[in-house]
Design an enzyme around this catalytic site. Structure first.
Site, PDB file in Angstrom:
ATOM      1  N   THR A  15       0.935  -1.285   0.026  1.00  0.00           N
ATOM      2  CA  THR A  15      -0.086   0.017   0.039  1.00  0.00           C
ATOM      3  C   THR A  15       0.875   1.242   0.013  1.00  0.00           C
ATOM      4  O   THR A  15       0.582   2.113  -0.553  1.00  0.00           O
ATOM      5  CB  THR A  15      -0.936   0.039   1.193  1.00  0.00           C
ATOM      6  OG1 THR A  15      -1.773  -1.056   1.021  1.00  0.00           O
ATOM      7  CG2 THR A  15      -1.715   1.255   1.281  1.00  0.00           C
ATOM      8  N   ASP A  57       1.719  -6.237  -4.454  1.00  0.00           N
ATOM      9  CA  ASP A  57       0.802  -6.295  -3.582  1.00  0.00           C
ATOM     10  C   ASP A  57       1.460  -7.616  -2.665  1.00  0.00           C
ATOM     11  O   ASP A  57       1.737  -8.517  -3.213  1.00  0.00           O
ATOM     12  CB  ASP A  57      -0.393  -6.570  -3.665  1.00  0.00           C
ATOM     13  CG  ASP A  57      -1.503  -6.660  -2.703  1.00  0.00           C
ATOM     14  OD1 ASP A  57      -1.267  -7.220  -1.713  1.00  0.00           O
ATOM     15  OD2 ASP A  57      -2.380  -5.889  -2.734  1.00  0.00           O
ATOM     16  N   SER A  58       1.670  -7.493  -1.369  1.00  0.00           N
ATOM     17  CA  SER A  58       2.458  -8.445  -0.973  1.00  0.00           C
ATOM     18  C   SER A  58       1.707  -9.713  -0.436  1.00  0.00           C
ATOM     19  O   SER A  58       2.221 -10.888  -0.223  1.00  0.00           O
ATOM     20  CB  SER A  58       2.983  -8.150   0.766  1.00  0.00           C
ATOM     21  OG  SER A  58       1.934  -7.992   1.568  1.00  0.00           O
ATOM     22  N   SER A  59       0.276  -9.776  -0.981  1.00  0.00           N
ATOM     23  CA  SER A  59      -0.367 -11.005  -0.573  1.00  0.00           C
ATOM     24  C   SER A  59      -0.167 -11.915  -1.884  1.00  0.00           C
ATOM     25  O   SER A  59      -0.346 -13.025  -1.735  1.00  0.00           O
ATOM     26  CB  SER A  59      -2.010 -10.644  -0.913  1.00  0.00           C
ATOM     27  OG  SER A  59      -2.150  -9.739  -2.032  1.00  0.00           O
ATOM     28  N   THR A  89       1.654  -4.646   3.993  1.00  0.00           N
ATOM     29  CA  THR A  89       1.427  -5.231   5.605  1.00  0.00           C
ATOM     30  C   THR A  89       0.830  -6.757   5.542  1.00  0.00           C
ATOM     31  O   THR A  89       1.012  -7.338   6.428  1.00  0.00           O
ATOM     32  CB  THR A  89       0.266  -4.289   6.220  1.00  0.00           C
ATOM     33  OG1 THR A  89      -0.713  -4.270   5.602  1.00  0.00           O
ATOM     34  CG2 THR A  89       1.127  -2.842   6.435  1.00  0.00           C
ATOM     35  N   ASP A  90       0.116  -7.331   4.624  1.00  0.00           N
ATOM     36  CA  ASP A  90      -0.709  -8.318   4.743  1.00  0.00           C
ATOM     37  C   ASP A  90       0.373  -9.569   5.092  1.00  0.00           C
ATOM     38  O   ASP A  90      -0.131 -10.230   5.667  1.00  0.00           O
ATOM     39  CB  ASP A  90      -0.937  -8.646   3.326  1.00  0.00           C
ATOM     40  CG  ASP A  90      -2.418  -7.635   3.269  1.00  0.00           C
ATOM     41  OD1 ASP A  90      -2.939  -7.160   4.132  1.00  0.00           O
ATOM     42  OD2 ASP A  90      -3.009  -7.681   1.848  1.00  0.00           O
ATOM     43  N   GLN A 272      -4.196 -20.739  18.480  1.00  0.00           N
ATOM     44  CA  GLN A 272      -5.189 -19.838  17.916  1.00  0.00           C
ATOM     45  C   GLN A 272      -5.174 -18.499  18.639  1.00  0.00           C
ATOM     46  O   GLN A 272      -5.739 -17.614  18.392  1.00  0.00           O
ATOM     47  CB  GLN A 272      -6.717 -20.540  17.697  1.00  0.00           C
ATOM     48  CG  GLN A 272      -6.517 -21.577  16.924  1.00  0.00           C
ATOM     49  CD  GLN A 272      -8.041 -22.363  16.693  1.00  0.00           C
ATOM     50  OE1 GLN A 272      -9.051 -21.592  16.977  1.00  0.00           O
ATOM     51  NE2 GLN A 272      -7.883 -23.420  16.262  1.00  0.00           N
TER      52      GLN A 272
HETATM   53  N1  ASP Z   1      -2.410  -5.531   0.232  1.00  0.00           N
HETATM   54  C1  ASP Z   1      -1.241  -4.549   0.724  1.00  0.00           C
HETATM   55  C2  ASP Z   1      -0.097  -5.508   0.820  1.00  0.00           C
HETATM   56  O1  ASP Z   1       0.048  -6.293   1.750  1.00  0.00           O
HETATM   57  C3  ASP Z   1      -1.556  -4.349   2.220  1.00  0.00           C
HETATM   58  C4  ASP Z   1      -0.661  -3.170   2.704  1.00  0.00           C
HETATM   59  O2  ASP Z   1       0.060  -2.856   2.145  1.00  0.00           O
HETATM   60  O3  ASP Z   1      -1.237  -2.625   3.827  1.00  0.00           O
HETATM   61  O4  ASP Z   1       0.523  -5.190  -0.156  1.00  0.00           O
END
Ligand code: ASP
Length: 340
Positions: A15, A57-59, A89-90, A272
């Site tokens: 992001t 995107d880190s996803s 962040t993901d 968990q």
């Molecule tokens: N979808 C974004 C990522 O992980 C989320 C972020 O960076 O906050 O690349």
């Protein structure tokens, strides 16, 4: 020759660097590199250099991306005094865990950061997260893989993303923060990872054939036994209840334990409940876990447990060695004499 410190900012995306497309959806943009070039170096006497390693995107990250970052740091290690990695962040917790294990004898700061709003947004947290990350890298006292977010620095392999909205996106459930920013930088050096003697190097071996199974009422484990018998999986992480409660008379579970033991497939048990630690010898219903030699993840996060098992399988053939690696604290990812 100049005595100025040199800091490398490595772009990977997230992001932080994003902008809206025609439909208003966020996608990685190209503006951040130039914007940083024009602004950040003017705040520091040190030399700040940037490289664009990737822009995703880190996803979309896979273990290969962790390896790319480790190799990039290795290739630039001698020329720089510290590293800042801009990352989504993901999956930041997974990458931080992987880097902490892959960068061996790390003697320089590797600070990962990202943001909840893109740098282009006037209310963004990106700029301050980056400034503070560069400050930590310049300071140089913290010689480990860390995550900086919302004025707080955490050990990288201890973090979890907890909030998709608040600027306080990360927390470290079982290890206190390493540095806090207010009007100054408040370091907690007694919590820093002690520097390891030896020459810096990377070890990027891993085996991706690990499945993570969350326990829930009604789960039937038989299908996982089939995977084990067909050798489709090399390692298993079970996310148990609470303090590692893993009720063995659940359908198919003891069969899975037996098949895994027979095929030398390690099973690690994390919880968990993010806060606290796994104890496989607490409840009677869970007694078979210890009997079949399951590995307690203790206070490791699910992210660190998964990545560490991949790394263990990549590095060792013998189940004894794999269990030993999982049980030791390699980079401060689990409780040790340095904890808390
Ligand atoms: N979808 C974004 C990522 O992980 C989320 C972020 O960076 O906050 O690349």
């Amino acid at each position: 020759m100049t005595n100025k410190k040199r800091i490398l900012i490595v772009h990977t995306g997230g992001t932080f660097v994003m902008e809206s497309n025609e439909e208003g959806l966020l996608k990685p943009g190209d503006y951040a590199f130039d914007y940083i070039e024009k602004t950040i170096p003017s705040f520091f006497e040190e030399e700040i250099v940037q490289t664009k390693l990737m822009n995703i995107d880190s996803s979309l990250f896979r273990p290969l991306h962790w390896i790319n970052i480790a190799e990039h740091i290795r290739d630039h290690y001698d020329k720089f005094d510290g590293f800042v990695v801009i990352h989504g962040t993901d999956t930041m917790a997974y990458t931080a865990s992987a880097l902490s294990l892959m960068l061996k004898n790390l003697g320089k700061p590797v600070i990962m950061t990202g943001s909840q709003l893109p740098l282009i947004n006037c209310r963004s947290d990106a700029f301050m997260n980056l400034i503070e990350s560069v400050e930590v890298a310049v300071d140089g006292a913290l010689k480990e893989v860390a995550v900086l977010f919302n004025h707080t620095v955490f050990r990288g392999n201890r973090v979890k993303k907890k909030d998709a909205w608040d600027f306080e996106a990360f927390y470290s459930p079982n290890y206190n923060s390493l540095i806090k920013f207010g009007i100054g930088m408040d370091k907690k050096p007694h919590r820093f990872l002690p520097e390891k003697p030896g020459v810096f190097d990377i070890d990027t071996r891993l085996d991706e054939n690990v499945v993570m199974i969350p326990f829930y009422p009604g789960i039937d484990f038989s299908n996982f036994s089939i995977m084990v018998r067909k050798k489709k999986v090399k390692g298993i992480v079970i996310e148990a209840y609470g303090s590692g409660n893993i009720p063995s008379d659940n359908p198919g579970l003891e069969e899975l334990f037996k098949d895994a033991a027979g095929n030398e497939v390690p099973i690690a048990v994390c919880s968990q409940s993010p806060i606290g630690k796994v104890n496989l010898r607490l409840y009677e219903v869970a007694s078979k876990a210890a009997f079949y030699g399951l590995i307690s993840a203790m206070d490791m996060t699910r992210e660190a447990t998964l990545v560490k098992l991949m790394v263990a399988l990549g590095r060792y053939k013998s189940i004894v060695k794999i269990k030993q690696f999982m049980t030791e604290s390699i980079a401060g990812e689990k409780e040790s004499e340095h904890a808390r």
